[in-house]
Design a protein around this motif. Sequence first.
Motif, PDB file in Angstrom:
ATOM      1  N   ARG A   1       0.838  -1.208   0.000  1.00 42.36           N
ATOM      2  CA  ARG A   1       0.000   0.000   0.000  1.00 42.36           C
ATOM      3  C   ARG A   1       0.866   1.250   0.000  1.00 42.36           C
ATOM      4  N   MET A   2       1.912   1.236   0.817  1.00 48.57           N
ATOM      5  CA  MET A   2       2.818   2.392   0.847  1.00 48.57           C
ATOM      6  C   MET A   2       3.441   2.650  -0.511  1.00 48.57           C
ATOM      7  N   LYS A   3       3.775   1.553  -1.181  1.00 50.46           N
ATOM      8  CA  LYS A   3       4.430   1.695  -2.487  1.00 50.46           C
ATOM      9  C   LYS A   3       3.488   2.359  -3.503  1.00 50.46           C
ATOM     10  N   ILE A   4       2.197   2.062  -3.396  1.00 49.80           N
ATOM     11  CA  ILE A   4       1.240   2.696  -4.325  1.00 49.80           C
ATOM     12  C   ILE A   4       1.247   4.211  -4.089  1.00 49.80           C
ATOM     13  N   HIS A   5       1.233   4.602  -2.819  1.00 48.02           N
ATOM     14  CA  HIS A   5       1.233   6.036  -2.510  1.00 48.02           C
ATOM     15  C   HIS A   5       2.537   6.699  -2.991  1.00 48.02           C
ATOM     16  N   GLU A   6       3.629   6.024  -2.703  1.00 48.10           N
ATOM     17  CA  GLU A   6       4.940   6.537  -3.144  1.00 48.10           C
ATOM     18  C   GLU A   6       4.968   6.715  -4.661  1.00 48.10           C
ATOM     19  N   THR A   7       4.474   5.707  -5.356  1.00 49.53           N
ATOM     20  CA  THR A   7       4.472   5.746  -6.824  1.00 49.53           C
ATOM     21  C   THR A   7       3.593   6.873  -7.328  1.00 49.53           C
ATOM     22  N   MET A   8       2.435   7.014  -6.698  1.00 49.94           N
ATOM     23  CA  MET A   8       1.510   8.074  -7.098  1.00 49.94           C
ATOM     24  C   MET A   8       2.216   9.428  -6.986  1.00 49.94           C
ATOM     25  N   MET A   9       2.948   9.646  -5.902  1.00 50.38           N
ATOM     26  CA  MET A   9       3.646  10.918  -5.731  1.00 50.38           C
ATOM     27  C   MET A   9       4.740  11.082  -6.788  1.00 50.38           C
ATOM     28  N   ARG A  10       5.394   9.979  -7.097  1.00 52.03           N
ATOM     29  CA  ARG A  10       6.460  10.042  -8.111  1.00 52.03           C
ATOM     30  C   ARG A  10       5.882  10.271  -9.512  1.00 52.03           C
ATOM     31  N   ALA A  11       4.633   9.892  -9.681  1.00 54.76           N
ATOM     32  CA  ALA A  11       4.001  10.043 -11.002  1.00 54.76           C
ATOM     33  C   ALA A  11       3.940  11.508 -11.427  1.00 54.76           C
ATOM     34  N   LYS A  12       3.977  12.427 -10.431  1.00 54.38           N
ATOM     35  CA  LYS A  12       3.942  13.859 -10.785  1.00 54.38           C
ATOM     36  C   LYS A  12       5.025  14.202 -11.798  1.00 54.38           C
ATOM     37  N   GLU A  13       6.213  13.735 -11.505  1.00 53.08           N
ATOM     38  CA  GLU A  13       7.337  14.058 -12.389  1.00 53.08           C
ATOM     39  C   GLU A  13       7.118  13.453 -13.776  1.00 53.08           C
ATOM     40  N   LYS A  14       6.602  12.238 -13.809  1.00 52.82           N
ATOM     41  CA  LYS A  14       6.365  11.565 -15.096  1.00 52.82           C
ATOM     42  C   LYS A  14       5.274  12.297 -15.897  1.00 52.82           C
ATOM     43  N   ILE A  15       4.286  12.807 -15.172  1.00 50.56           N
ATOM     44  CA  ILE A  15       3.214  13.551 -15.849  1.00 50.56           C
ATOM     45  C   ILE A  15       3.790  14.819 -16.479  1.00 50.56           C
ATOM     46  N   MET A  16       4.692  15.475 -15.732  1.00 47.09           N
ATOM     47  CA  MET A  16       5.312  16.697 -16.263  1.00 47.09           C
ATOM     48  C   MET A  16       6.161  16.385 -17.492  1.00 47.09           C
ATOM     49  N   ILE A  17       6.900  15.297 -17.422  1.00 48.95           N
ATOM     50  CA  ILE A  17       7.754  14.922 -18.565  1.00 48.95           C
ATOM     51  C   ILE A  17       6.879  14.577 -19.773  1.00 48.95           C
ATOM     52  N   ALA A  18       5.814  13.815 -19.516  1.00 49.32           N
ATOM     53  CA  ALA A  18       4.923  13.412 -20.621  1.00 49.32           C
ATOM     54  C   ALA A  18       4.326  14.646 -21.304  1.00 49.32           C
ATOM     55  N   ALA A  19       3.951  15.651 -20.497  1.00 52.01           N
ATOM     56  CA  ALA A  19       3.353  16.871 -21.073  1.00 52.01           C
ATOM     57  C   ALA A  19       4.390  17.653 -21.868  1.00 52.01           C
ATOM     58  N   LYS A  20       5.605  17.691 -21.352  1.00 50.76           N
ATOM     59  CA  LYS A  20       6.674  18.421 -22.045  1.00 50.76           C
ATOM     60  C   LYS A  20       6.994  17.751 -23.383  1.00 50.76           C
ATOM     61  N   GLN A  21       7.127  16.424 -23.346  1.00 50.44           N
ATOM     62  CA  GLN A  21       7.421  15.688 -24.585  1.00 50.44           C
ATOM     63  C   GLN A  21       6.268  15.798 -25.570  1.00 50.44           C
ATOM     64  N   PHE A  22       5.064  15.828 -25.019  1.00 51.78           N
ATOM     65  CA  PHE A  22       3.886  15.958 -25.876  1.00 51.78           C
ATOM     66  C   PHE A  22       3.922  17.277 -26.626  1.00 51.78           C
ATOM     67  N   GLU A  23       4.249  18.340 -25.884  1.00 51.40           N
ATOM     68  CA  GLU A  23       4.299  19.662 -26.522  1.00 51.40           C
ATOM     69  C   GLU A  23       5.380  19.701 -27.605  1.00 51.40           C
ATOM     70  N   ARG A  24       6.522  19.089 -27.294  1.00 46.66           N
ATOM     71  CA  ARG A  24       7.617  19.092 -28.269  1.00 46.66           C
ATOM     72  C   ARG A  24       7.191  18.365 -29.545  1.00 46.66           C
ATOM     73  N   MET A  25       6.480  17.272 -29.379  1.00 48.86           N
ATOM     74  CA  MET A  25       6.144  16.448 -30.533  1.00 48.86           C
ATOM     75  C   MET A  25       4.912  16.973 -31.287  1.00 48.86           C
ATOM     76  N   PHE A  26       3.898  17.422 -30.554  1.00 48.46           N
ATOM     77  CA  PHE A  26       2.626  17.765 -31.211  1.00 48.46           C
ATOM     78  C   PHE A  26       2.292  19.255 -31.163  1.00 48.46           C
TER      79      PHE A  26
END
Lengths: 419, 193
Positions: free
Chosen positions: A239-264
């Motif tokens: 359960r802790m790992k899910i919460h930890e991962t969720m918090m880490r997902a913030k950075e991945k969401i930011m990267i995905a949005a940045k790459q999205f803008e670069r590509m599209f």
Amino acid sequence: MVSDIKKEFLQNKENKIIKGNEAAAYAAKSSRVQVISAYPITPQTTVVEKLSEFVDQGLMPGTQYIKVESEHSVMASMVGASMTGTRTFTATSGQGLFYMNEMLHWVAGTRLPIVMAIASRGPAPPWNIWADFTDVLSQRDTGWITSFCATHQEIYDEILMSYKVCEDHDILLPKFVAYGGFILSHTSKPIIIEEQALVDEYLPPLPDEKGWPHIFIDPERPMMFGNLIMPSGFYYEFRMKIHETMMRAKEKIMIAAKQFERMFGRNYGNGLIQNYKMDDADVAMLIYGDLAFQMEEAVDQVREEGYKIGMVKLRHFRPFPVEEIIEIAKKVQVLGVMDRGTAFGSPTGGPISSEVKTALHNTEKTAKILPMISGLGGREVTIDQQKDQLKILIKMNETGELPKDLLYGTLWHGKLEVK
Amino acid sequence: MTETEKIIEISFHGRGGQTAITASQLLAEMAYEKGFADAIAIPIIGAERRGAPIMAFTKVSKHKIIRTYDSVKNPDFMIIFDTSLLEMPRIKETIKEGVTILADSPIPINRDGLPNNIRIFIVDATGICIKRGFMHSSGPILNIPMLGAFGKVTGYYDLETIEKVLKKVFGESKIAKNMAVARDAFEEVKEVK
């Protein structure tokens, strides 16, 4: 003559005037999803209808389309399909989402990157099929990454970005992509459908026969998954790992949005939030979903009257963008938080405004927060009403006083007038 | 706001089965195809059945992005698929000064109780559909002739645009029949004083 603004939007790309639901279906097609499980429910139905058309016309070769008898079975079959290592997609709304609830926990606990579009509708009774985010927000603790879309284009774009984040081997969590029922699901606007080769380049490759890194199903070697674990076992740590991962997902969401803008070429802020006219604003509204798109127009019109007002579009609710919200609350004097959904008995009555207040609990010298609610059950919110909402915040900043007609600290705007 | 910046708002009033919802979508496509900067089709959906009054809206804009999803309250144009709907108070009260009405009717509309400063166009879309055999299971398919007439009334798009969009949406096979009714209505629509 084609106007510049149109040229800028289209960039000579293929465009279609389609409904929000069709945009979701096109996104699933562009993402080359391998398994779709479907059960109809208004206002989502035309998502899975469109996908069944695509499959029937042979436009999605190799995609399995499963028809099941209920939403609970939709998600159960998605679990089975995703566990074998496939990219999966479905869509639902309101009561259908509630019926899936048990399996939603199962998906996150199994760490399956399933993406689900939600055409949000008000919970019954009284029976309601129109925009209200209480359905998706009430699934807060299921462990799904949760995002809102404000435009037709954003539905298509967000679903692409979702697979990028969810299938990242450091994340492996499911995601809701929510948008207002009827307001976005059934209205039509021009949107760009990206070239398949570009989408393929943007998205991670489809999982190979080895499947996801943490789960492997081999019919020759039957195994049990998700079975009973004693309190002394690893349940707590999982359960802790899910919460930890969720918090880490913030950075991945930011990267995905940045790459999205670069590509599209389309910008969605930092992925978690998107600011509008915030540079010099001393009063701002935090808002999400379709109302955020209209609020841009309201902000511009109020600015024409000389007020320095801005808007923050909340794109992700889980993980919650705490740092971004603290930064905004330190910058402006008054921050309104507009909910289209309810959290009965919570500190404010609104799901997001309660979260914003929580996010600021240890921060000194922040803006005054005004929790607000409007548009429940799809009640129409016009631009004039949104301008009124902004003016309430401006007045609060000028007088330093809260509006008079609050219900437990929250302003419920746009109620019927009782005669 | 200058005339070119204004968002043009159109309301459709029909009965379930008269294909007005599809008309709102096709109008958005035709205007966009012809060069408008943005368009949105907004159907109002509840639990309508065949024959029940239904509403749909389209907003089109020549030079700016339309940043609203709200319904049309003060239409510039009203497209009426069934003139009996004009007697309904909630529809009648949206007929304000300056509005242009396009109605499916073989005969002029009763102007009693309507503002003076409005324009009314009529086209016998039902008659055209019957003549051309342009029907579905429960009646004439009114949207195509009504949109043909609307193109003529406004000049927002021409027959060529209609053909292009219909080919894209419905494919090549049905184009001849569609264009026949669109052309008839384009030619026959007339203003009544």
